[in-house]
Structures are given as structure tokens and as C-alpha cells.
Write an enzyme that holds these catalytic residues in place. Sequence first.
Site, PDB file in Angstrom:
ATOM      1  N   CYS A 345      35.432 -50.523  28.483  1.00  0.00           N
ATOM      2  CA  CYS A 345      34.064 -50.812  28.046  1.00  0.00           C
ATOM      3  C   CYS A 345      33.859 -52.213  27.467  1.00  0.00           C
ATOM      4  O   CYS A 345      32.839 -52.856  27.781  1.00  0.00           O
ATOM      5  CB  CYS A 345      33.568 -49.742  27.080  1.00  0.00           C
ATOM      6  SG  CYS A 345      34.742 -49.157  25.856  1.00  0.00           S
ATOM      7  N   ARG A 374      47.501 -46.380  27.273  1.00  0.00           N
ATOM      8  CA  ARG A 374      47.382 -45.751  25.964  1.00  0.00           C
ATOM      9  C   ARG A 374      48.728 -45.180  25.573  1.00  0.00           C
ATOM     10  O   ARG A 374      49.380 -44.519  26.382  1.00  0.00           O
ATOM     11  CB  ARG A 374      46.314 -44.657  25.980  1.00  0.00           C
ATOM     12  CG  ARG A 374      44.929 -45.202  26.284  1.00  0.00           C
ATOM     13  CD  ARG A 374      43.892 -44.114  26.357  1.00  0.00           C
ATOM     14  NE  ARG A 374      42.612 -44.660  26.765  1.00  0.00           N
ATOM     15  CZ  ARG A 374      41.536 -43.924  27.042  1.00  0.00           C
ATOM     16  NH1 ARG A 374      41.610 -42.601  26.935  1.00  0.00           N
ATOM     17  NH2 ARG A 374      40.409 -44.489  27.411  1.00  0.00           N
ATOM     18  N   GLN A 392      40.884 -45.250  35.165  1.00  0.00           N
ATOM     19  CA  GLN A 392      39.631 -44.556  34.908  1.00  0.00           C
ATOM     20  C   GLN A 392      38.583 -44.967  35.941  1.00  0.00           C
ATOM     21  O   GLN A 392      38.465 -46.147  36.275  1.00  0.00           O
ATOM     22  CB  GLN A 392      39.111 -44.882  33.512  1.00  0.00           C
ATOM     23  CG  GLN A 392      39.928 -44.267  32.389  1.00  0.00           C
ATOM     24  CD  GLN A 392      39.250 -44.455  31.056  1.00  0.00           C
ATOM     25  OE1 GLN A 392      38.884 -45.565  30.683  1.00  0.00           O
ATOM     26  NE2 GLN A 392      39.085 -43.382  30.309  1.00  0.00           N
ATOM     27  N   ASP A 394      35.491 -45.688  35.738  1.00  0.00           N
ATOM     28  CA  ASP A 394      34.684 -45.983  34.564  1.00  0.00           C
ATOM     29  C   ASP A 394      33.357 -46.611  34.952  1.00  0.00           C
ATOM     30  O   ASP A 394      33.321 -47.606  35.690  1.00  0.00           O
ATOM     31  CB  ASP A 394      35.452 -46.968  33.670  1.00  0.00           C
ATOM     32  CG  ASP A 394      35.588 -46.461  32.254  1.00  0.00           C
ATOM     33  OD1 ASP A 394      34.975 -45.431  31.933  1.00  0.00           O
ATOM     34  OD2 ASP A 394      36.301 -47.103  31.471  1.00  0.00           O
ATOM     35  N   HIS A 396      29.626 -47.984  33.112  1.00  0.00           N
ATOM     36  CA  HIS A 396      28.866 -48.265  31.901  1.00  0.00           C
ATOM     37  C   HIS A 396      27.460 -48.660  32.317  1.00  0.00           C
ATOM     38  O   HIS A 396      27.273 -49.574  33.120  1.00  0.00           O
ATOM     39  CB  HIS A 396      29.541 -49.353  31.072  1.00  0.00           C
ATOM     40  CG  HIS A 396      30.867 -48.914  30.528  1.00  0.00           C
ATOM     41  ND1 HIS A 396      32.048 -49.148  31.192  1.00  0.00           N
ATOM     42  CD2 HIS A 396      31.189 -48.196  29.420  1.00  0.00           C
ATOM     43  CE1 HIS A 396      33.049 -48.618  30.499  1.00  0.00           C
ATOM     44  NE2 HIS A 396      32.553 -48.035  29.425  1.00  0.00           N
ATOM     45  N   LYS A 477      29.300 -37.401  22.656  1.00  0.00           N
ATOM     46  CA  LYS A 477      29.566 -37.303  24.089  1.00  0.00           C
ATOM     47  C   LYS A 477      29.350 -35.883  24.594  1.00  0.00           C
ATOM     48  O   LYS A 477      29.443 -34.913  23.839  1.00  0.00           O
ATOM     49  CB  LYS A 477      30.993 -37.738  24.413  1.00  0.00           C
ATOM     50  CG  LYS A 477      32.075 -36.809  23.890  1.00  0.00           C
ATOM     51  CD  LYS A 477      33.475 -37.282  24.276  1.00  0.00           C
ATOM     52  CE  LYS A 477      34.549 -36.347  23.723  1.00  0.00           C
ATOM     53  NZ  LYS A 477      35.915 -36.783  24.072  1.00  0.00           N
ATOM     54  N   HIS A 523      28.447 -44.660  28.343  1.00  0.00           N
ATOM     55  CA  HIS A 523      29.791 -44.671  28.921  1.00  0.00           C
ATOM     56  C   HIS A 523      29.935 -43.429  29.797  1.00  0.00           C
ATOM     57  O   HIS A 523      29.538 -42.336  29.386  1.00  0.00           O
ATOM     58  CB  HIS A 523      30.865 -44.614  27.832  1.00  0.00           C
ATOM     59  CG  HIS A 523      30.757 -45.670  26.778  1.00  0.00           C
ATOM     60  ND1 HIS A 523      31.740 -46.615  26.569  1.00  0.00           N
ATOM     61  CD2 HIS A 523      29.798 -45.930  25.847  1.00  0.00           C
ATOM     62  CE1 HIS A 523      31.389 -47.393  25.554  1.00  0.00           C
ATOM     63  NE2 HIS A 523      30.219 -46.989  25.100  1.00  0.00           N
TER      64      HIS A 523
END
Length: 650
Positions: A345, A374, A392, A394, A396, A477, A523
Site C-alpha cells: 500500500c 513478513r 498479494q 493487491d 488500492h 475491514k 485496500h
Amino acid sequence: MADSITITLPDGTPRELSEGANAGDLAASIGRGLAKAAVAATVDGKQVDLTTPLPDGATVAIVTSNTPEGRHVLRHSTAHVLAQAVLQLWPGAKFAIGPPIEDGFYYDFELPGGAAFSDDDLARIEERMREIVKEGQPFVREEHSRDEGLALFADQPYKREIIEGVDETEGAEGGVVSAYRNTPEFVDLCRGPHVPSTDRLGAFKLMRVAGAYWRGDEKRPQLQRIYGTAWESRQALEEHLHRLEEAERRDHRKLGVELDLFSFPDEIGSGLAVFHPKGGLVRRLMEDYSRRRHEEGGYEFVNSPHISKESLFQISGHLDWFAEGMYPPIEIDEGNRYYLKPMNCPFHILIFRSRQRSYRELPLRLFEFGTVYRYEKSGVVHGLTRVRGMTQDDAHIFCTKEQMAEELHSLLTFVLDLLRDYGLDDFYLELSTKPEGKAVGGGEEWDEATEALREAAGKMDLELVMDPGGGAFYGPKISVQAKDAIGRTWQLSTIQVDFQLPERFELEYTGADNQRHRPIMIHRALFGTVERFFGILVEHYAGAFPLWLAPVQVRVLPVRDDHDGYAASVADRLRAAGFRVEALDASEPLGARIRRGKLEKIPYVLVVGDDDVAGGTVGVNDRAGNVERGVPVDDFLARLARELVVRAGV
């Protein structure tokens, strides 16, 4: 009624009982079946034992054994019986904690002389537990002061440590220590509630022995942990054990090796996977289909590096709120600190901020298959479903506040539709709210973001479950929870509403009023991570991927070597139509080649012999065990095309 009380049932119905009546009496007054199924009660929102007297005016719900709350009570009570059995069989043993967990329970012990349980001990322990159950020992609640509790457990150091940590915010009110006694000799520290007596238990099984550090701290003593499972009936227990057998058969770590999909070489490190050609192909198919759907959905593709200077994560707040999940910094260029990125992000934020934006560009939907890193403790790393390096999918989305509601509805619809294309269709939604003390930003913004998610979820016609305090540090979320083919629930897609990071990075767009405004950031990870979703799909399909995802869709086998040419021509024709095909020669016996195809879970194995060469046909052996002979190649091609359309809309 003289000396009576009135309580209210969950549906609002009042019920009159004798003064001093307890929840068990209430259940019996409603019906024999409810009394038999009752294991606890909820009184004005607090769970209590069935033997607890009811106060006048209370709202009371009976907790039955076939509910999640009831199973929790059953499992907790069975854990106590486990502890009682172990302390009787190993005099001098120390016992620590024994909580209920998903589908079961465990208890931690320290055996005299540093001894360890063996798997053979489980049968002996289970036998003693069944004797305790048969005795129908009552669970009797006791309340003690802290000093009394410490004296009661004078020879149990782990219980004493728990009591020493009890205060008004942790444990019973006013420093009271609660315990449950089954016999004069056995008492256990516990908040409860419990079933009335041990003979309400019985559908349980001890599963395995493991090691566990006290308090989860590797610097503390290592204890012996016994895991078990407990259910409301023998049938429910047997169904659970069958699910476990099926889960073992479907284990993606085992299938990953058998099907040559991926591996975790020791030379690379824990939680870091490499995908082999077949696994890489399945992964590419997953990603390509997702890319196509994102293009159709108005997303723009971006790309970002794997590392960043420290300052980026200072601004975003990750170093303040997510540092335990990040790898240590890399120091280069005269002491400059760089971090492997834990999330994409902040990079997408910088893309938005790279130039002045207009309201006409919003909503701006940025998408990336971005690899992040991670740190996970080695004890929790688990195949592809808990890794240290992950990709991911991902997205946004930057939008105005006025666009937020419609964008969230569109996002949820997009996410659920795409998950259905991959073969998952049993969902519920979970709404995670602000983690108090672990979040940034004011309460009003969090409330607005949470309510926007709640309204979007309400339009999906799905169950919504609350997860208090489970949000990210920057926003609440919604998580899509999906059930797989054997009924296990997996957290998949997440959608988060974020007022905070746009503020921290001072993001702006020019509105229709020619003034500058702060955008809202959403997100969204659809797969969660590609690796985890891959592992889930392997287990959902037990390695038998649907036709569109199968690395090899068709294998052609000649009966004899003089049929090799025809087999090759059939394979070429299928490849020309866009299918993934292999043709194996006749160097091995036909039966062995067919069996290998089934073990490799290939959707279709075609066998061609004399009649097929003469008639332009194939023999079709599908993965379900159906066999057809003399199928024209054109008809088989049409069948494959129909199956692709039906399965995934591709």
C-alpha cells in the site's frame, strides 16, 4: 405465583419461575429435549452454569450442546477431565492451562522427573477419562480470595502464576479466584461455565501429544501438551474424525510433492516456496484469469520494488504498528536502512501522489501482483498457507467520500463473483473493527468507515459476523470467509476502508469546486496471497483441479507402439484447439500408464487402438472413473469446450 421471579427469553417471552430457580430449571420447564441438550446459559449477556440461580428480571438464553457456544463448554469441561485423569495416573504432575480451541481442546502438563507422554499413553488416559465420565462427578463452582487460591494450588506453580496475575480487569470481580471441583481431591482453576456433571460428556477422543512452551515463551519451561476433540454426540465426533482423515488426504503439502507442484528447499529457508513447472503453470493460469477480470473491471496495473528506505514505513506507520511482522533492516550506502516490504500500500500511495490528481480520475483503481515479506515464527509457518514470502493480488482504490458506498458494493460483488469462478461458493462475511490501543486516527473516522463496510456487507445477502478489535491499525475491514469442499472455513479476500494513510501521506485531489480534498483509500486483496490461495485450491479440489486450471488437461495413450503416430496426431489436434496435452508412447504396459494418469489427477486420459485409428475416434477415461469407447475426436473437442465455459466462464 408466591415467591416467584420473572425472566425473559430471547424472543421476548416472559416466563415465571419459583424464586431460587436456576437455568437448568428453566430449560426443564420449557421441555425435556431442551433440558437434555442444555449445557450452560447466558444471563444478561454473561455465560453461567446451569446451576446458577436466576435473578428476577433477567434475560436468559439456554446454551445447547450442538451450538458453537455449547461445544465450547463441552470441550472446556472435557479438558478438566483430561487434567484429572493425568494427575491421577501421574502423581506429582503439574498442570498449566487447558482451553477449548477450534474443534477441540488441549491441556499442558509437566510430568515428574521430566518424563514425556508417548502416543501409547493416550489410550490409558482416555480409559481413565471415561471412568470419570461414567461416575457422573458434579462440576461445583468455588470462589476464593487470591490468598486462598494461592494456598489451594500451593503445589501447582503454573496455577499460582496465573493467580498472581489476576486483578480486577483479568479474572473474577474484586480479585475473586474461581475454581471448579469434581472430587475432594481434584480442583481446577477456571472461570467456567461447565456442564453440570461429567456424565454429560463422552463423545471425545485424544488426538496427539506435542511440546509447548509455557506462555508460548521459548525461554520458559517446555511442557507436554495433549490435544483432544469433543462433540455433542458420537455421530458428530465420527463426522469430525472423517473430516480430519479427508483433510489429511487433501493436505496440500503432501499433494504438492506427489503432483510435483512446489517445494520448500532447505537451502532457501523456512516459509519460502519455489513453484515447479506444473505448479508454476497453475499459478500463471490463476493469475492470468484474475488479470483479465481486473482489466474488465477498470483496474490499472502498476509495479513496485521489493525494498524501500526506512522513511517510507515510518510515514505509513508500519514501523510503529507492524514492526514484529517485518524483517530486520538492511544497512547499505553509508548506514542507510532499507526494509523488505511487508505491504504494497505505501508504494501505491506514492504512485497516486506522483502528480496532482483530479476528481475526474476517481475512483482510481491500482492493481499489482506484489511480492511482500513478513516474518513468521518457524512454529507457525505451514506449507503455502503460512509463508514468509508471498505475492498479494493487491488493489488500492482511491475515491471520494461520495463514491465510497458504491465502490464498496462493487468491490464485494467483484470479489465474490471471482471467487465463485475458482470454485468456492459458500461464504459468510466478517467485519473487523478498531483494535483499541493499536490503531491510528480518531473515533469518528473509524465509525464512519466501519458503518460504510457494514452497509456494503448488508447488501450481499450473506451472514455478517463481528470481529471486535480485529481491524488493521489504519482501518476496519471485511473478510470473506469461504468454506471448502469438506466444510473448513478459510479467510480469503479482505476489504479495508482507510481514512488514515491518505492523511499521513497528505494525499489530495482537486474537486469540482476547484478546491483540494482528501481521498478515501480502500485496500483490497482478493486471493489474500497467491501462495495461500493456491494451497487452499489444492485442498479444495484434492489436487484434482478443474479442467481450466489443470496443468495437463488431456493425456493420449497408444495401446501399442504402432499406434504412436495416431496418438501424436490426436494430441496435435487438441493442442491446435488450445488445450494442454501430452502423448506418451507405448514403452510401458497400458494399465500402468492409465494408473499413472489417475494418480496425477489428469482430467482425461485418452486411449487409442486399432478401431480408433480406423474410425478417427478415441477411448475416453475421465478422472471420475467413467470409460467410453469410440468417441469421435470432434465430439470430444466439443465436450472440452463446453466444460471450460461451464466451469470458469473462460
